[in-house]
Design a protein around this motif. Structure first.
Motif, PDB file in Angstrom:
ATOM      1  N   ARG A 137      52.558 106.123  75.338  1.00  0.00           N
ATOM      2  CA  ARG A 137      52.992 107.296  74.587  1.00  0.00           C
ATOM      3  C   ARG A 137      52.672 107.039  73.116  1.00  0.00           C
ATOM      4  NH1 ARG A 137      57.969 105.903  77.024  1.00  0.00           N
ATOM      5  NH2 ARG A 137      58.674 105.501  74.894  1.00  0.00           N
ATOM      6  N   ARG A 138      52.649 108.084  72.304  1.00  0.00           N
ATOM      7  CA  ARG A 138      52.345 107.917  70.872  1.00  0.00           C
ATOM      8  C   ARG A 138      53.359 107.005  70.183  1.00  0.00           C
ATOM      9  NH1 ARG A 138      52.450 113.920  69.115  1.00  0.00           N
ATOM     10  NH2 ARG A 138      54.099 113.759  70.671  1.00  0.00           N
ATOM     11  N   ASP A 139      54.626 107.090  70.567  1.00  0.00           N
ATOM     12  CA  ASP A 139      55.646 106.280  69.896  1.00  0.00           C
ATOM     13  C   ASP A 139      55.581 104.809  70.305  1.00  0.00           C
ATOM     14  OD1 ASP A 139      56.602 107.188  72.474  1.00  0.00           O
ATOM     15  OD2 ASP A 139      58.544 106.332  71.943  1.00  0.00           O
ATOM     16  N   GLU A 140      54.742 104.481  71.274  1.00  0.00           N
ATOM     17  CA  GLU A 140      54.596 103.086  71.702  1.00  0.00           C
ATOM     18  C   GLU A 140      53.436 102.384  70.997  1.00  0.00           C
ATOM     19  OE1 GLU A 140      56.209 103.064  76.259  1.00  0.00           O
ATOM     20  OE2 GLU A 140      54.236 103.962  75.926  1.00  0.00           O
ATOM     21  N   ILE A 141      52.643 103.126  70.232  1.00  0.00           N
ATOM     22  CA  ILE A 141      51.506 102.550  69.500  1.00  0.00           C
ATOM     23  C   ILE A 141      51.881 102.464  68.025  1.00  0.00           C
ATOM     24  CG2 ILE A 141      49.096 102.848  68.813  1.00  0.00           C
ATOM     25  CD1 ILE A 141      48.645 104.368  71.432  1.00  0.00           C
ATOM     26  N   TRP A 142      51.796 101.259  67.493  1.00  0.00           N
ATOM     27  CA  TRP A 142      52.112 101.020  66.085  1.00  0.00           C
ATOM     28  C   TRP A 142      50.925 100.334  65.420  1.00  0.00           C
ATOM     29  CZ3 TRP A 142      56.998 101.827  63.581  1.00  0.00           C
ATOM     30  CH2 TRP A 142      57.939 102.461  64.401  1.00  0.00           C
ATOM     31  N   PHE A 143      50.712 100.649  64.153  1.00  0.00           N
ATOM     32  CA  PHE A 143      49.613 100.074  63.381  1.00  0.00           C
ATOM     33  C   PHE A 143      50.182  99.244  62.235  1.00  0.00           C
ATOM     34  CE2 PHE A 143      48.010 104.173  64.988  1.00  0.00           C
ATOM     35  CZ  PHE A 143      46.932 103.718  65.718  1.00  0.00           C
ATOM     36  N   VAL A 144      49.400  98.245  61.837  1.00  0.00           N
ATOM     37  CA  VAL A 144      49.746  97.455  60.658  1.00  0.00           C
ATOM     38  C   VAL A 144      48.613  97.623  59.655  1.00  0.00           C
ATOM     39  CG1 VAL A 144      50.251  95.162  59.743  1.00  0.00           C
ATOM     40  CG2 VAL A 144      51.020  95.774  62.042  1.00  0.00           C
ATOM     41  N   GLU A 145      48.933  98.205  58.510  1.00  0.00           N
ATOM     42  CA  GLU A 145      47.961  98.464  57.437  1.00  0.00           C
ATOM     43  C   GLU A 145      48.241  97.528  56.278  1.00  0.00           C
ATOM     44  OE1 GLU A 145      44.876 100.007  55.944  1.00  0.00           O
ATOM     45  OE2 GLU A 145      45.765 101.874  56.647  1.00  0.00           O
ATOM     46  N   LYS A 146      47.225  96.791  55.852  1.00  0.00           N
ATOM     47  CA  LYS A 146      47.391  95.857  54.731  1.00  0.00           C
ATOM     48  C   LYS A 146      46.821  96.503  53.468  1.00  0.00           C
ATOM     49  CE  LYS A 146      44.972  92.062  54.679  1.00  0.00           C
ATOM     50  NZ  LYS A 146      44.445  90.729  54.972  1.00  0.00           N
ATOM     51  N   ASP A 147      47.595  96.512  52.388  1.00  0.00           N
ATOM     52  CA  ASP A 147      47.098  97.106  51.143  1.00  0.00           C
ATOM     53  C   ASP A 147      46.331  96.083  50.323  1.00  0.00           C
ATOM     54  OD1 ASP A 147      48.907  95.540  49.707  1.00  0.00           O
ATOM     55  OD2 ASP A 147      50.324  97.181  49.336  1.00  0.00           O
ATOM     56  N   LYS A 148      45.862  96.497  49.146  1.00  0.00           N
ATOM     57  CA  LYS A 148      45.020  95.616  48.322  1.00  0.00           C
ATOM     58  C   LYS A 148      45.745  94.382  47.821  1.00  0.00           C
ATOM     59  CE  LYS A 148      45.974  98.355  44.221  1.00  0.00           C
ATOM     60  NZ  LYS A 148      45.427  99.232  43.188  1.00  0.00           N
ATOM     61  N   ASN A 149      47.088  94.417  47.845  1.00  0.00           N
ATOM     62  CA  ASN A 149      47.887  93.262  47.427  1.00  0.00           C
ATOM     63  C   ASN A 149      48.262  92.358  48.592  1.00  0.00           C
ATOM     64  OD1 ASN A 149      47.993  94.124  44.668  1.00  0.00           O
ATOM     65  ND2 ASN A 149      49.539  95.639  45.278  1.00  0.00           N
ATOM     66  N   GLY A 150      47.778  92.704  49.791  1.00  0.00           N
ATOM     67  CA  GLY A 150      48.069  91.898  50.972  1.00  0.00           C
ATOM     68  C   GLY A 150      49.410  92.203  51.606  1.00  0.00           C
ATOM     69  N   VAL A 151      50.044  93.301  51.177  1.00  0.00           N
ATOM     70  CA  VAL A 151      51.332  93.705  51.734  1.00  0.00           C
ATOM     71  C   VAL A 151      51.077  94.596  52.952  1.00  0.00           C
ATOM     72  CG1 VAL A 151      53.497  94.940  51.313  1.00  0.00           C
ATOM     73  CG2 VAL A 151      52.443  93.591  49.483  1.00  0.00           C
ATOM     74  N   SER A 152      51.747  94.301  54.063  1.00  0.00           N
ATOM     75  CA  SER A 152      51.527  95.050  55.296  1.00  0.00           C
ATOM     76  C   SER A 152      52.577  96.134  55.488  1.00  0.00           C
ATOM     77  CB  SER A 152      51.563  94.108  56.500  1.00  0.00           C
ATOM     78  OG  SER A 152      50.488  93.192  56.444  1.00  0.00           O
ATOM     79  N   GLU A 153      52.119  97.293  55.981  1.00  0.00           N
ATOM     80  CA  GLU A 153      53.011  98.402  56.311  1.00  0.00           C
ATOM     81  C   GLU A 153      52.872  98.684  57.801  1.00  0.00           C
ATOM     82  OE1 GLU A 153      53.452 103.224  55.577  1.00  0.00           O
ATOM     83  OE2 GLU A 153      51.863 102.110  54.566  1.00  0.00           O
ATOM     84  N   LEU A 154      53.997  98.876  58.470  1.00  0.00           N
ATOM     85  CA  LEU A 154      54.033  99.149  59.907  1.00  0.00           C
ATOM     86  C   LEU A 154      54.397 100.607  60.114  1.00  0.00           C
ATOM     87  CD1 LEU A 154      54.009  97.743  62.777  1.00  0.00           C
ATOM     88  CD2 LEU A 154      56.478  97.508  62.489  1.00  0.00           C
ATOM     89  N   TYR A 155      53.589 101.337  60.914  1.00  0.00           N
ATOM     90  CA  TYR A 155      53.904 102.744  61.176  1.00  0.00           C
ATOM     91  C   TYR A 155      53.452 103.122  62.582  1.00  0.00           C
ATOM     92  CZ  TYR A 155      49.037 103.150  59.590  1.00  0.00           C
ATOM     93  OH  TYR A 155      47.678 102.979  59.424  1.00  0.00           O
ATOM     94  N   SER A 156      54.174 104.108  63.127  1.00  0.00           N
ATOM     95  CA  SER A 156      53.942 104.549  64.500  1.00  0.00           C
ATOM     96  C   SER A 156      52.941 105.691  64.548  1.00  0.00           C
ATOM     97  CB  SER A 156      55.265 105.007  65.112  1.00  0.00           C
ATOM     98  OG  SER A 156      55.049 105.670  66.340  1.00  0.00           O
TER      99      SER A 156
END
Length: 199
Positions: A137-156
């Protein structure tokens, strides 16, 4: 280390071994049984039993493929999680595992015959063959995006907002081709290769 992992999970549990064997046979690995032999200095050795054309042979796990070794490292924990109804967290689940076997392992947790106690699997993966609405399902897939400072954001994926052809903001559709859209960069969380245009 699949040998040590196997020792931790299988050493005293016949139920774990029974479920492991069932899963191994469902995955068509040509293994009909295995045994764990304890050695000196708290070491163990694992032997797999094969029967092909009525010929029986036993192999050391060290002589098996890297994929089979990986499965023997994972299956005790997967079986234990399914039997006890616990949450299992695995990093790089797809490493050394064929995409068809990977799909089988994931879908085992959705199979209420095997997962009677509500076990949950949380894993990281770079394999895109399972990133579709048939598996998740869509809510079971999560991504990790790393910004230019190396900080990761997790979103569904279920919370992700995209713009449609008319410029309207909307959520990702249930029937979207998640894996293809991900590769085009639609959802972010992909490596940025400045020297190459691969998309």
């Amino acid at each position: 280390n699949p040998i040590q992992e196997l020792k931790m999970a299988v050493s005293t549990s016949e139920d774990v071994k029974k479920l492991m064997l069932q899963m191994i046979q469902e995955m068509d690995l040509d293994i009909v049984d295995f045994r764990v032999e304890e050695k000196e200095n708290d070491r163990i050795e694992v032997f797999t039993k094969h029967i092909i054309d009525e010929y029986e042979a036993e192999l050391s796990l060290f002589d098996e493929s890297s994929g089979t070794k990986k499965l023997f490292g994972l299956l005790p924990f997967i079986a234990k999680s399914l039997l006890k109804g616990t949450t299992l967290v695995i990093d790089e689940l797809d490493a050394k595992i064929h995409p068809v076997l990977l799909r089988y392992l994931i879908m085992t947790f959705s199979d209420m015959e095997k997962n009677k106690n509500g076990a949950q699997l949380i894993f990281t993966s770079h394999d895109l063959s399972t990133m579709n609405s048939e598996v998740f399902r869509r809510d079971e897939i999560w991504f990790v995006e790393k910004d230019k400072n190396g900080v990761s954001e997790l979103y569904s994926l279920s919370d992700y907002i995209i713009e449609d052809e008319n410029g309207n903001a909307r959520k990702v559709r249930n029937d979207a081709t998640y894996n293809k859209d991900y590769l085009t960069g639609r959802y972010g969380a992909i490596p940025v290769l400045e020297e190459f245009d691969i998309i």
